[in-house]
Design an enzyme around this catalytic site. Structure first.
Site, short mmCIF file in Angstrom:
data_model
loop_
_atom_site.label_atom_id
_atom_site.label_comp_id
_atom_site.label_asym_id
_atom_site.label_seq_id
_atom_site.Cartn_x
_atom_site.Cartn_y
_atom_site.Cartn_z
CG ASP A 188 -11.51 7.61 5.75
OD1 ASP A 188 -12.12 8.47 6.40
OD2 ASP A 188 -10.80 7.89 4.77
CG HIS A 195 -1.83 -1.15 1.32
ND1 HIS A 195 -3.17 -1.07 1.00
CD2 HIS A 195 -1.61 -2.44 1.69
CE1 HIS A 195 -3.74 -2.26 1.17
NE2 HIS A 195 -2.82 -3.10 1.59
CG ASN A 216 -7.29 8.61 2.54
OD1 ASN A 216 -8.41 8.12 2.40
ND2 ASN A 216 -6.23 7.89 2.86
N GLY A 262 -3.41 -4.40 11.67
CA GLY A 262 -3.83 -4.92 10.38
C GLY A 262 -5.35 -4.97 10.36
CG HIS A 286 -3.65 -0.35 5.09
ND1 HIS A 286 -4.53 -0.08 6.12
CD2 HIS A 286 -3.65 0.75 4.31
CE1 HIS A 286 -5.05 1.13 5.95
NE2 HIS A 286 -4.51 1.65 4.87
CB ILE A 346 -9.39 7.09 -0.96
CG1 ILE A 346 -9.47 8.30 -1.89
CG2 ILE A 346 -9.11 5.83 -1.78
CD1 ILE A 346 -10.49 8.18 -3.02
CD GLU A 351 -19.95 -7.83 25.36
OE1 GLU A 351 -20.88 -8.28 26.04
OE2 GLU A 351 -20.08 -6.92 24.50
#
Length: 415
Positions: free
Chosen positions: A155, A29, A185, A117, A69, A187, A401
């Site tokens: 996001d 990425h 951003n 991740g 990422h 996106i 939880e």
């Protein structure tokens, strides 16, 4: 200080390393590291309290890359600030056996505070770390415990339910040492966030008791001023909504989902480097001037760490502090005994064991997601943590939880 020539060179170096590593791996990425390079650079060189010479320094600031990422952003910073991650490891990004896996892994790469991740997990881990900082500061005082928890969140992170659970509890507990930079951003992989995510994000966090700001995420002055304002707001966690452009600097892929989860391509990298004033023939390039500039901030942090060590040595709580940060001696616990063949509910046996452990392990906390009376997780007579009282040992997570589990991971990783 507005962005100077050396500031721009440092930001472009982060972008270049990220582009080159993803391109060489043919996977990854590049867009997020390029879009977040400005905010990460300002944070790491002007604010973040850390020392690569002692990566486990107890009073260091914690940095969580919740948007895991974009791992090349973190790996670039670890390389540039001296964490012993050589260029060869960046060249081996996402390769088997390297210290630069596709997502950051705690315990695998020095300087990585938590594995990220699955989106939202880093966000909630950071809340747990901030809770730990607040708890330890109450017990040991500001001379020994006084640091911030920073994160870059995306996001995707704040769309996840676990982040909302954790954010709600962070606002309730007034965790003022928490400062999150939100990479706004607009996106996602499927395209613009307009297709699924149109709420007023700043207003949502304000409603949960957060201090919210909205800035240009590429303006160094604005980034620095917002971080300062977030640090000065001690009664609320802070989120800085940084309007950024994914793939920032790429002439054909900036602002596009095409820079999200795939290499830019060799031709686009040449165009991008030319547009940024970089030599497109140089790959994984770091100038001596850039290295020296990052080293300056590292040197200042080493002084801070040595001053802290002096305070610790002269503190009357030095021995207790060391005990709290040492492995637990399981054999020192006076465990309850249960008669073979007897009958006792598992949760009641657990309650007895937890309280026996708590008597010998003062840093053990109890708590539950609104079920403490049923599942026996309370530490008897130890009171309840609240925004006004961290001199207690039971946490009321509410019906949260997912956040509870992730925050406990953050608390454990914090130490």
């Amino acid at each position: 200080m507005p962005a100077s020539a050396i500031d721009i060179a440092c930001v472009n170096t982060i972008k270049g390393l990220s582009m080159d590593a993803v391109q060489k791996a043919n996977s990854g990425h590049p867009g997020m590291p390029m879009g977040c390079a400005d905010m990460a650079y300002v944070l790491w060189t002007r604010f973040l309290k850390h020392d690569p010479a002692d990566p486990k320094w107890a009073d260091r600031d914690r940095f969580v890359l919740s948007a895991g990422h974009g791992s090349m952003l973190l790996y670039s910073l670890l390389h540039l600030t001296g964490y012993g991650l050589p260029l060869e490891e960046l060249r081996n990004f996402r390769q088997w056996g390297s210290r630069t896996p596709g997502h950051p892994e705690v315990g695998h790469t020095v300087g990585v505070e938590t594995t990220t991740g699955p989106l939202g997990q880093g966000f909630a881990n950071g809340v747990g770390m901030a809770l730990s900082e607040r708890y330890l500061r109450t017990h040991f005082g500001e001379e020994l415990v006084n640091h911030h928890i920073y994160a870059i969140v995306s996001d995707g992170d704040i769309m996840e339910g676990i982040a909302s659970e954790a954010a709600s509890l962070a606002g309730h507990l007034k965790l003022g040492k928490l400062v999150y930079l939100y990479d706004d951003n607009s996106i996602t992989i499927d395209g613009s966030t307009d297709i699924s995510f149109t709420e007023d994000r700043a207003a949502r966090f304000e409603a949960m008791g957060w201090h919210a700001q909205t800035i240009d995420g590429h303006d160094h002055d604005a980034i620095a001023a917002a971080i300062i304002a977030g640090r000065e707001e001690t009664e609320k966690p802070s989120i800085i909504c940084c309007r950024t452009h994914i793939g920032h600097g790429s002439p054909n892929k900036q602002g596009s989902s095409s820079s999200h989860g795939a290499p830019l391509g060799a031709e686009e990298i040449v165009l991008t480097k030319k547009g940024l004033g970089m030599d497109p023939e140089q790959h994984f390039y770091v100038s001596d001037e850039v290295r020296a500039h990052f080293a300056k901030s590292t040197a200042l942090n080493q002084v801070s760490r040595m001053e802290w060590e002096h305070r610790l040595k002269s503190s009357e709580k030095a021995e207790e502090f060391a005990t709290w940060h040492a492995p637990v001696d399981i054999d020192a616990i006076d465990w309850p005994e249960f008669e073979a063949g007897g009958s006792i509910a598992t949760r009641k046996a657990s309650h007895k064991a937890l309280n026996a452990a708590a008597a010998a392990v003062p840093q053990l906390l109890g708590g539950s997601a609104d079920l403490a009376g049923s599942n026996g997780s309370l530490l008897t007579g130890e009171g309840f943590i609240s925004a006004d009282n961290f001199n207690a040992r039971n946490l009321t997570f509410g019906v949260r939880e997912h956040a509870m589990a992730s925050m406990c991971n953050g608390m454990a990783l914090h130490g």
